[in-house]
Motif scaffolding. Structure first.
Motif, mmCIF file in Angstrom:
data_model
loop_
_atom_site.group_PDB
_atom_site.id
_atom_site.type_symbol
_atom_site.label_atom_id
_atom_site.label_comp_id
_atom_site.label_asym_id
_atom_site.label_seq_id
_atom_site.Cartn_x
_atom_site.Cartn_y
_atom_site.Cartn_z
ATOM 1 N N UNK A 19 7.578 6.371 5.185
ATOM 2 C CA UNK A 19 6.752 5.450 5.969
ATOM 3 C C UNK A 19 7.401 4.077 6.047
ATOM 4 N N UNK A 20 7.999 3.616 4.957
ATOM 5 C CA UNK A 20 8.661 2.310 4.959
ATOM 6 C C UNK A 20 9.862 2.305 5.907
ATOM 7 N N UNK A 21 10.608 3.403 5.939
ATOM 8 C CA UNK A 21 11.721 3.501 6.889
ATOM 9 C C UNK A 21 11.193 3.476 8.319
ATOM 10 N N UNK A 22 10.036 4.081 8.532
ATOM 11 C CA UNK A 22 9.422 4.039 9.860
ATOM 12 C C UNK A 22 9.061 2.600 10.233
ATOM 13 N N UNK A 56 1.958 -1.675 14.973
ATOM 14 C CA UNK A 56 2.427 -0.412 14.418
ATOM 15 C C UNK A 56 1.271 0.488 14.000
ATOM 16 N N UNK A 57 1.477 1.761 14.169
ATOM 17 C CA UNK A 57 0.465 2.752 13.837
ATOM 18 C C UNK A 57 0.016 2.638 12.381
ATOM 19 N N UNK A 58 -1.271 2.426 12.168
ATOM 20 C CA UNK A 58 -1.937 2.406 10.869
ATOM 21 C C UNK A 58 -1.575 1.214 9.974
ATOM 22 N N UNK A 59 -0.729 0.304 10.436
ATOM 23 C CA UNK A 59 -0.333 -0.803 9.571
ATOM 24 C C UNK A 59 -1.527 -1.706 9.237
ATOM 25 N N UNK A 63 0.820 -1.211 0.000
ATOM 26 C CA UNK A 63 0.000 0.000 0.000
ATOM 27 C C UNK A 63 0.851 1.257 0.000
ATOM 28 N N UNK A 64 1.959 1.238 0.722
ATOM 29 C CA UNK A 64 2.790 2.439 0.900
ATOM 30 C C UNK A 64 4.097 2.332 0.118
ATOM 31 N N UNK A 65 4.109 1.573 -0.991
ATOM 32 C CA UNK A 65 5.367 1.250 -1.657
ATOM 33 C C UNK A 65 6.105 2.454 -2.234
ATOM 34 N N UNK A 66 5.394 3.571 -2.450
ATOM 35 C CA UNK A 66 6.064 4.771 -2.972
ATOM 36 C C UNK A 66 6.404 5.781 -1.880
#
Length: 326
Positions: free
Chosen positions: A181-184, A198-201, A174-177
């Motif tokens: 967020x991915x680093x988080x 994790x928040x919103x995962x 979902x967040x691939x771009x």
């Protein structure tokens, strides 16, 4: 990047669970900064690194187009600090020798996922939770049946591991771009948080699951078949998910999803367990012949080629699969 401060950096694959879990384990042990990259900007990310105390490059396979530049940058950086390359994609023996001759510590095997290799590299410096993170990476890369991964997974509730991996995989898709967020995600994993915490995962994962259910209908409606593979051209969803859906929709052993943008076509391939050859090697060879690059694993691979050659790619791959079935 600030080039005046020596630091620890882990450069890892941005697109899947294995890459993020590899980075999380490095961060648990070494701390430092996480930089995420895909194959198309690997060299660019390396070029941005000017000075390091320690550099770890994880889960980023090489191809004929980028390997010389990769070697040049790794050689440059090994003169400034400790440099390690940890990976599980196919790598020619002669190139392994070049990497080690450049002063780079190499940990390589195609037998396990990269996160498992990272875990084994640091196993005496990590806690029990780290093996669980490594297991997420193995499951996400469909390598949970390999010897080390299997042994680790036996020590946990398998359904729990599958759930956590699926949640994380869908959230990454979902967040691939959104690399921030991915680093988080990497940071949270390194601090011992499980994906569902994790928040919103969970929210991201549910959103992606809805997208996948919609894509399933499109695959059934718009997918096409050749003699030995099924394929679809699409502008929706992560291509790997789409390619996997093709396998179930049409019953052939290889599914190919293609997405064209700005003169290039991104390609993702998936193969069933009955496929006896190495899809990653086949796609690497073909994409190189057609002015692009690619590679990957036996049952999961990707490529990027000029869009003018996409039809030829499908034709030649289908022919090659015919030969493997003889």
């Amino acid at each position: 990047m600030n080039s005046k401060v020596k630091r620890v950096i882990c450069l890892s694959h941005s697109k899947d669970v294995d890459g993020l879990c590899s980075a999380a384990i490095v961060k648990m042990v070494q701390g430092g900064e996480t930089v995420l990259s895909d194959y198309n900007d690997l060299i660019e990310k390396l070029a941005e690194i000017d000075d390091v105390e320690k550099l770890y490059v994880c889960d980023l396979g090489l191809n004929h187009k980028n390997q010389d530049d990769f070697l040049r940058h790794m050689s440059r950086l090994s003169k400034k600090g400790e440099v390690e390359y940890i990976d599980h994609h196919p790598l020619a023996e002669e190139f392994k020798e070049k990497i080690e001759s450049a002063g780079v510590k190499l940990t390589h095997s195609t037998e396990e996922s990269c996160s498992i290799l990272v875990f084994k590299r640091f196993q005496h410096e990590v806690s029990k939770i780290t093996s669980m993170i490594a297991a997420f990476g193995a499951i996400g890369d469909f390598m949970d049946f390999r010897p080390i991964a299997s042994e680790i997974i036996e020590g946990f509730d398998r359904l729990f591991l599958l759930f956590e991996t699926t949640v994380l995989s869908h959230a990454i898709a979902k967040k691939n771009k959104d690399r921030d967020t991915l680093v988080e995600f990497v940071t949270r994993l390194s601090e011992g948080e499980l994906p569902h915490m994790m928040n919103k995962v969970i929210e991201y994962a549910a959103q992606h699951a809805s997208t996948v259910s919609e894509i399933m209908i499109q695959v059934q409606k718009n997918g096409k078949t050749m003699k030995n593979l099924s394929f679809i051209r699409t502008d929706q969803g992560p291509l790997g998910s789409v390619a996997s859906l093709l396998l179930g929709a049409f019953g052939l052993s290889v599914g190919i999803a293609l997405k064209s943008e700005e003169g290039f076509t991104e390609i993702s391939g998936r193969a069933t367990s009955r496929f006896q050859k190495h899809l990653g090697k086949m796609m690497a060879d073909l994409s190189s012949q057609l002015g692009g690059y690619g590679g990957g694993h036996a049952r999961a691979s990707g490529a990027r080629i000029p869009s003018t050659n996409s039809e030829k790619f499908l034709f030649l791959l289908d022919e090659g699969l015919e030969e493997t079935n003889e």
